[in-house]
Write a protein that holds these residues in place. Sequence first.
Motif, short mmCIF file in Angstrom:
data_model
loop_
_atom_site.label_atom_id
_atom_site.label_comp_id
_atom_site.label_asym_id
_atom_site.label_seq_id
_atom_site.Cartn_x
_atom_site.Cartn_y
_atom_site.Cartn_z
N PRO A 158 37.42 45.94 46.22
CA PRO A 158 36.08 45.67 45.40
C PRO A 158 36.33 45.06 43.82
O PRO A 158 35.86 43.88 43.56
CB PRO A 158 35.17 46.68 45.25
CG PRO A 158 35.54 47.58 46.60
CD PRO A 158 37.23 47.36 46.60
N LEU A 159 37.21 45.75 43.43
CA LEU A 159 37.60 45.62 41.99
C LEU A 159 38.30 44.31 41.87
O LEU A 159 38.08 43.26 40.97
CB LEU A 159 38.40 46.78 41.15
CG LEU A 159 38.28 46.88 39.98
CD1 LEU A 159 37.02 46.74 39.16
CD2 LEU A 159 39.15 47.83 39.33
N MET B 77 38.61 41.71 43.75
CA MET B 77 38.00 40.59 44.18
C MET B 77 36.93 40.34 43.20
O MET B 77 36.61 39.01 43.01
CB MET B 77 37.29 40.90 45.46
CG MET B 77 38.18 41.09 46.90
SD MET B 77 38.92 39.48 47.27
CE MET B 77 37.42 38.45 47.52
N GLY B 78 36.34 41.15 42.42
CA GLY B 78 35.41 40.94 41.43
C GLY B 78 36.18 40.17 40.33
O GLY B 78 35.50 39.35 39.95
N VAL B 79 37.35 40.73 39.85
CA VAL B 79 37.98 40.25 38.94
C VAL B 79 38.61 38.55 39.22
O VAL B 79 38.52 37.82 38.43
CB VAL B 79 39.19 41.09 38.59
CG1 VAL B 79 40.30 40.31 37.48
CG2 VAL B 79 38.81 42.24 37.70
N TYR B 80 38.68 38.45 40.51
CA TYR B 80 39.30 37.17 40.82
C TYR B 80 38.20 36.12 40.88
O TYR B 80 38.19 34.93 40.44
CB TYR B 80 40.09 37.21 42.17
CG TYR B 80 40.55 35.84 42.61
CD1 TYR B 80 41.84 35.29 42.36
CD2 TYR B 80 39.97 35.17 43.52
CE1 TYR B 80 42.47 34.22 42.72
CE2 TYR B 80 40.22 33.90 44.14
CZ TYR B 80 41.46 33.41 43.48
OH TYR B 80 41.97 32.30 43.90
N LEU B 81 37.02 36.57 41.29
CA LEU B 81 35.98 35.74 41.37
C LEU B 81 35.40 35.21 40.00
O LEU B 81 34.90 34.24 39.87
CB LEU B 81 34.72 36.39 42.11
CG LEU B 81 35.04 36.44 43.57
CD1 LEU B 81 33.91 37.22 44.36
CD2 LEU B 81 34.85 35.09 44.16
N LEU B 82 35.43 36.30 38.90
CA LEU B 82 35.30 35.86 37.68
C LEU B 82 36.15 34.76 37.05
O LEU B 82 35.69 34.00 36.43
CB LEU B 82 35.23 36.90 36.81
CG LEU B 82 33.79 38.15 36.99
CD1 LEU B 82 34.07 39.33 36.10
CD2 LEU B 82 32.92 37.48 36.62
N ALA C 112 42.76 36.46 35.01
CA ALA C 112 42.40 37.12 36.25
C ALA C 112 43.41 38.07 36.87
O ALA C 112 43.78 38.90 37.42
CB ALA C 112 41.71 36.27 37.19
N ALA D 217 40.88 33.49 47.70
CA ALA D 217 40.46 34.86 47.50
C ALA D 217 40.79 35.74 48.74
O ALA D 217 40.92 37.05 48.43
CB ALA D 217 38.86 34.74 47.66
#
Length: 458
Positions: free
Chosen positions: A22-23, A25-30, A67, A408
């Motif tokens: 979760p962490l 993936m959130g950083v990559y999406l940002l 990222a 992703a």
Amino acid sequence: MLWTELRVLIVDTGRVWWRLLPLIMGVYLLGWLGSELILRTAVILGDISPWLTLILFAFSFVCTLAAAIVILTLAGRELGIRQLLPEDEREIDDRDTSITRLLVITMLPFLGMYAAFGQVAEAANRLVTQQWIRYGFLSDQQTVLGALYDMATKHLGWLVALLVGIYVLRRVLDVIAERTGLRIVGLIVVLIEAFFLLLVITGGIRVLQTFLVWLNDRVVMQWLAAIKNALADLFAIFKIDLPEILTRIWAFISGIVWPLLVDVIAQPMLWLAVAALVFGSRVLSLAELWRKGQPYAERIPGATAFARYREKRAFRRIGPPPKGVRLAAARIQEAFLGDIDDKYLPTLHALRLVLRAGPIFLGSYIFVYNLVIILGNYLDMSINWVFGGHEAQFWVRWEPVFALLQDALVEPVRLCLLAVAFRRCLELFAQRSSVSGPIEVAEPEPQVPAMSTAEARS
């Protein structure tokens, strides 16, 4: 041993990826969102000037790299890489692992590899395609590639002057950031560094292309062509088709040998060297000492290749401090050589370090890395098979989303693999240190007086 290395790389990569899913993936999406927003803004600002588009185009890579650095840092923390350092060294290393400094020292190899392996050209083609759709293919509006071509071919002197001015500005702001500690100044330095390096890479490619076209029209090329034809006629007497043989040899080298060396072998090694930089100079110094069989307690500040330039200068300095002209010369030398030593040479030192991890580990790592790349390629083929058959307008609109679906899923796994591979390098170097036992510290350079370990620490 080969099976052990494969099992460690695959199992630990999957474990770290699952725990941090979760962490990361959130950083990559940002990072992806920031990059896409900057690219969209760059296309719009192209109405004012293509140079604004080029500046923002460089900034988009900063989001991608930031990222990647954060994901590598999270994976390294999960693996306990920096816990290998003593407590006091961790506090010092925190200053060497700030996000702005890591962005600066990894920007050159990052953009260099992106350019060498086609990602910069792919992103530039996407940008130019968006501009063509916005302006029309027959429009007189200048695109970013057109501006670069004109600067490299018609105004080469202005291009060189622009690069020198940007470099001087970046060095001045770099000194201000180091002395004041202001993060906003450090961020500006990162953005200027990204634009400077991208301008060097893209402008240099244009200059090289122009030079090759110019060289092709020279008389010397006609001489070489005449020699080639004469040799072909000579070999034809013996029923040997020399042009056909040379064509097949070149096709074999360019189609099989070169892609094997660059894409299959060199690319994983370069990415591992860049990932090693993220974990700080102290960790790299620890790995270098372990590789030589020395414990970290025997470290002399400034004696390793990964030390900061100031520490190396302090280690080598003997006699009274310089004055007058010598002081000015020392300051100029530190301004330029220190910048190269701190920001550009660490990549070469890190590559040299990881290459000495052993053939079994390197072969296993290259195999697993290419498995991840092949997985991404098959995922891309699957997306094209499912959504194929549409016109160009459909792909221009939805291509970023499809690219996100592929990246992703693959990119976080690749970054976790890099962290696990570097941790495995540290383990192998630590085994050498424990097996070899205590080894005397190497004698300093001839111009440095001999000193005991206690005096050196003091």
